[in-house]
Design a protein around this motif. Structure first.
Motif, PDB file in Angstrom:
ATOM      1  N   UNK A   1      61.369  39.380  37.748  1.00  0.00           N
ATOM      2  CA  UNK A   1      61.403  40.836  37.899  1.00  0.00           C
ATOM      3  C   UNK A   1      59.978  41.348  37.814  1.00  0.00           C
ATOM      4  N   UNK A   2      59.660  42.344  38.618  1.00  0.00           N
ATOM      5  CA  UNK A   2      58.339  42.967  38.553  1.00  0.00           C
ATOM      6  C   UNK A   2      58.432  44.429  38.919  1.00  0.00           C
ATOM      7  N   UNK A   3      57.465  45.207  38.457  1.00  0.00           N
ATOM      8  CA  UNK A   3      57.438  46.635  38.755  1.00  0.00           C
ATOM      9  C   UNK A   3      55.991  47.110  38.868  1.00  0.00           C
ATOM     10  N   UNK A   4      55.721  47.951  39.848  1.00  0.00           N
ATOM     11  CA  UNK A   4      54.395  48.551  40.029  1.00  0.00           C
ATOM     12  C   UNK A   4      54.585  50.002  40.447  1.00  0.00           C
ATOM     13  N   UNK A   5      53.494  50.761  40.369  1.00  0.00           N
ATOM     14  CA  UNK A   5      53.481  52.103  40.951  1.00  0.00           C
ATOM     15  C   UNK A   5      52.627  52.075  42.217  1.00  0.00           C
ATOM     16  N   UNK A   6      53.037  52.838  43.199  1.00  0.00           N
ATOM     17  CA  UNK A   6      52.289  52.880  44.448  1.00  0.00           C
ATOM     18  C   UNK A   6      50.979  53.640  44.276  1.00  0.00           C
ATOM     19  N   UNK A   7      50.007  53.269  45.096  1.00  0.00           N
ATOM     20  CA  UNK A   7      48.722  53.961  45.114  1.00  0.00           C
ATOM     21  C   UNK A   7      48.893  55.327  45.783  1.00  0.00           C
ATOM     22  N   UNK A   8      47.819  56.085  45.833  1.00  0.00           N
ATOM     23  CA  UNK A   8      47.856  57.404  46.476  1.00  0.00           C
ATOM     24  C   UNK A   8      48.233  57.305  47.949  1.00  0.00           C
ATOM     25  N   UNK A   9      47.954  56.163  48.560  1.00  0.00           N
ATOM     26  CA  UNK A   9      48.304  55.961  49.966  1.00  0.00           C
ATOM     27  C   UNK A   9      49.652  55.263  50.142  1.00  0.00           C
ATOM     28  N   UNK A  10      50.409  55.154  49.045  1.00  0.00           N
ATOM     29  CA  UNK A  10      51.758  54.607  49.120  1.00  0.00           C
ATOM     30  C   UNK A  10      51.853  53.101  49.081  1.00  0.00           C
ATOM     31  N   UNK A  11      50.732  52.404  48.877  1.00  0.00           N
ATOM     32  CA  UNK A  11      50.729  50.943  48.946  1.00  0.00           C
ATOM     33  C   UNK A  11      51.261  50.292  47.673  1.00  0.00           C
ATOM     34  N   UNK A  12      51.881  49.133  47.840  1.00  0.00           N
ATOM     35  CA  UNK A  12      52.296  48.300  46.710  1.00  0.00           C
ATOM     36  C   UNK A  12      52.061  46.836  47.075  1.00  0.00           C
ATOM     37  N   UNK A  13      52.040  45.982  46.078  1.00  0.00           N
ATOM     38  CA  UNK A  13      51.818  44.545  46.277  1.00  0.00           C
ATOM     39  C   UNK A  13      52.507  43.765  45.173  1.00  0.00           C
ATOM     40  N   UNK A  14      53.186  42.690  45.548  1.00  0.00           N
ATOM     41  CA  UNK A  14      53.722  41.718  44.596  1.00  0.00           C
ATOM     42  C   UNK A  14      53.306  40.322  45.029  1.00  0.00           C
TER      43      UNK A  14
END
Length: 212
Positions: A119-132
């Motif tokens: 399981x993982x969780x992140x918040x998106x950057x100002x430009x909406x990007x995410x990475x796992x």
């Protein structure tokens, strides 16, 4: 056990990736028009989220080993249906390990890889990007109830209903036999939940998430 707050995407954590790599080969905003179809949460959403719930599912804090299986990256953006990026959204993923097992009390096939976070969780950057960074999950099930390899997603953004969906892998032969994938209403919906593979040092899959 208390959990650490989810922090904005840290592109330098563990030296995984440089900032430009997150947006490389991104599809134009105008190309994304269909809201991502919702799919069932499934029975394996964590009952207790692990203390280590960051972007890198291939390592578990405090354990010396790394997850078994093919390491991959999943990148993308969270967008509004009108095409604008949504910053500060929470993106969660959970999935089976390289043997098709989940870290969950309802898992009946045996214990999941202890070196896999699951399981993982992140918040998106100002430009909406995410990475796992994770591993490619294995199929699971038996008989007529087989699940193709997939990754579960949950997206929460302020002022919008949460989205729960699943990401499928391109070119996977089992997709056509998966009941949930087949149940999607048409080719456009199936295309919207199928990632695009991109050239990179590791196998990289781009999954754009569009909120209605």
């Amino acid at each position: 056990m208390s959990l650490s707050p989810i922090r904005p995407l840290d592109l330098t954590r563990r030296g995984l990736i440089a900032a430009p790599a997150v947006i490389i080969l991104a599809r134009p905003l105008a190309a994304v028009v269909l809201p991502t179809p919702a799919q069932m949460r499934g029975p394996y959403y964590p009952t207790v989220k692990p203390t280590d719930s960051d972007m890198d599912l291939t390592e578990v804090k405090g354990r010396p080993g790394r997850a078994a299986g093919e390491v991959i990256e999943i990148v993308g953006r969270v967008l509004s249906a009108r095409g604008g990026p949504i910053g500060g959204a929470t993106v969660e993923i959970w999935q089976a390990d390289h043997q098709g097992r989940y870290h969950h009390p309802r898992e009946s096939a045996g214990s999941a890889d202890p070196n896999f976070q699951g399981f993982g969780a992140v918040r998106t950057t100002a430009t909406g990007d995410y990475l796992f960074r994770t591993i490619r999950p294995r199929y699971y099930g038996s008989g007529s109830v087989m699940r193709t390899p997939h990754v579960h997603f949950r997206v929460v953004a302020e002022g919008r209903p949460e989205l729960v969906s699943q990401m499928y892998f391109p070119g996977e032969a089992m997709n056509a036999r998966d009941a949930l994938f087949r149940a999607l209403p048409g080719e456009a919906a199936r295309d919207a939940v199928t990632a695009r593979e991109e050239p990179a040092d590791l196998p990289r899959y781009r999954f754009e998430i569009v909120l209605a």
